[in-house]
Design an enzyme around this catalytic site. Structure first.
Site, PDB file in Angstrom:
ATOM      1  N   SER A  65       0.792  -1.237   0.000  1.00  0.00           N
ATOM      2  CA  SER A  65       0.000   0.000   0.000  1.00  0.00           C
ATOM      3  C   SER A  65       0.817   1.277   0.000  1.00  0.00           C
ATOM      4  CB  SER A  65      -0.966   0.016   1.191  1.00  0.00           C
ATOM      5  OG  SER A  65      -2.091  -0.784   0.910  1.00  0.00           O
TER       6      SER A  65
ATOM      7  N   LYS B 244      -0.006   3.778  -2.684  1.00  0.00           N
ATOM      8  CA  LYS B 244      -1.012   4.839  -2.609  1.00  0.00           C
ATOM      9  C   LYS B 244      -0.388   6.233  -2.561  1.00  0.00           C
ATOM     10  CE  LYS B 244      -4.681   2.019  -0.532  1.00  0.00           C
ATOM     11  NZ  LYS B 244      -4.064   0.695  -0.313  1.00  0.00           N
TER      12      LYS B 244
ATOM     13  N   SER C 155      -5.999   3.626   4.510  1.00  0.00           N
ATOM     14  CA  SER C 155      -5.513   2.813   3.395  1.00  0.00           C
ATOM     15  C   SER C 155      -6.657   2.069   2.712  1.00  0.00           C
ATOM     16  CB  SER C 155      -4.451   1.811   3.865  1.00  0.00           C
ATOM     17  OG  SER C 155      -3.677   1.364   2.787  1.00  0.00           O
TER      18      SER C 155
END
EC number: 3.4.16.4
Length: 453
Positions: free
Chosen positions: A66, A69, A130
């Site tokens: 993640s 992102k 997230s």
């Protein structure tokens, strides 16, 4: 030279070589010995200049989960800045986003199939919690589809000068988590990958180009859709924020990441006493070398930040109006004066190891477009006109590296003319030429006569 003296000479020379070799690597050795970061890849950089302070396998291409992102955040904030996307713009949920949002085994805020959501709340869900479906929603807003957005991600990475990267989705999920609905042109087993250096460079651009990102990234808790039946408590996955479980003073970002492929990853940033640092750990391990967990990625980050805040100081290495020794003036052609004083336009501040301030030597680099091959300027010259720059060179031969050319430039400063030099009129130039001519003649005669005796 007798044999005994020759042996002493060789031994002395070897000792000097060994001394400078050891001294040149002292900073690197100091960092490696002090840190010993347990991760497949790691890097520590100055958050203001991008100066690299420590690295471990920083160019190895690894999973990022993640931390992906951060690229979605960068493109979103850039789109908002350019007016392509508005914070209060509404989004209607697609089938893909709805299906992903219902997966509670993934980090998500549940979205209604018939719901509409504002860009800002989707952004907060992504940056704080997230949330994967919210991220895909933003990708669709900006790219029309996640497939198109993935191309935008790779194009932006190239534009930012990143190396060693590959984006296959907007979230950092394993592509197989899409259950066949992953972006077109990517495989079911494809993963997002980057090197630690590339991740740090992306983070550096993100916090310096869009510093407001830290206001959201540092939010420890927030309620999504507060006051509705869909409200959900979002606790930031960055547990090093001061009020959370692994709280660290000054921590205000940036992004965690976890998948089976990538392991436990974290890009952190903290600011304290006028200093800011960025850290990256990929696949953090515990002390035994086994794959770690939440604690491992935060403990390895803490190691680097403790080291940085304790051992580095932001120092003014070159003051404003500084004149380089032996280069306080430059010769001037066709001017009323035959030279002009030069000095630095501003100061140079740089993060350095404690006690290493005197290791950096100011070096003058003249603008080749402004001076001839003899290093002379040509009048007229205006006060404040840039004639070159001063950069810093480590005396011990240490290699200093930066994440970006822009960061490198923060370790140099323009050198300018301290005064005006007007162009001399034709009569002065003529008389000066005559004087030079006869000066050369008499000099020649003097040399000749001297030769007679």
């Amino acid at each position: 030279m007798n044999k005994h003296l020759y042996q002493k000479y060789v031994a002395s020379a070897l000792a000097m070589i060994m001394f400078f070799s050891v001294f040149a690597g002292v900073n690197k050795a100091h960092a490696e010995a002090a840190l010993n970061v347990n991760a497949d890849g790691a890097i520590l950089v100055d958050g203001k200049t991008g100066k690299v302070l420590y690295e471990k396998n920083a160019d190895s291409v690894l999973g990022i989960a993640s931390m992906t992102k951060m690229m979605t955040e960068y493109i979103l904030l850039d789109s908002v800045k350019k007016g392509k996307v508005k914070w209060d713009q509404e989004y209607r949920v697609s089938d893909l986003v709805y299906k992903i949002s219902q997966r509670r085994d993934l980090s998500n805020v549940p979205l209604r199939a018939d719901g509409t959501y504002k860009v800002r709340e989707l952004y907060e869900a992504m940056a704080i919690y997230s949330a994967n479906a919210a991220t895909i929603a933003l990708a669709e807003i900006m790219g029309g589809s996640e497939t198109n957005f993935v191309k935008m991600m790779n194009d932006k990475a190239k534009a930012l000068g990143l190396k060693d990267y590959k984006f296959v989705n907007s979230t950092g999920l394993n592509n197989r988590d899409y259950k066949g609905l992953q972006p077109q042109g990517t495989g079911a087993e494809d993963e997002n990958v980057m090197s630690s250096r590339a991740v740090a460079k992306l983070a550096f651009h993100l916090i310096n180009d869009f510093p407001d990102v830290l206001k959201t990234a540092s939010t420890p808790k927030k309620v999504f859709r507060e006051g509705t039946d869909d409200q959900i408590n979002m606790i930031n996955w960055n547990w090093m924020l001061p009020s959370l479980d692994y709280g660290y003073q000054g921590m205000d970002g940036l992004k965690t990441g976890t998948t089976d492929f990538a392991g436990y990853c974290f890009t952190g940033t903290a600011s304290r006493d006028g200093k800011r640092f960025i850290t990256v750990v990929q696949n953090a391990k515990d002390a035994s070398g086994q794959q770690g967990g939440y604690k491992a990625r935060f403990e390895e980050t803490r190691k680097m930040l403790d080291y940085a805040f304790s051992n580095y100081t932001n120092v003014k290495l070159v003051p404003k109006n500084y004149q380089v020794k032996g280069h306080k003036t430059l010769p001037v052609l066709k001017g009323k004066e035959d030279q002009v004083k030069i000095y630095t336009k501003s100061a140079i501040n740089m993060i350095v190891l404690n006690g290493e301030e005197k290791n950096y030597e100011p070096v003058l680099v003249l603008d080749k477009k402004k001076v001839n091959n003899k290093g002379q300027l040509t009048a007229p010259i205006k006060k404040g006109e840039t004639v070159g720059y001063v950069t810093l060179k480590p005396k011990n031969g240490e290699k200093v590296s930066f994440l970006t050319p822009e960061g490198q430039k923060k370790a140099q400063v323009d050198v300018v003319a301290a005064e005006n030099v007007e162009k001399a009129n034709w009569f002065v130039l003529m008389m000066r030429g005559i004087g030079n001519f006869f000066g050369d003649v008499f000099h020649g005669i003097g040399v000749t006569v001297k030769g007679w005796f």
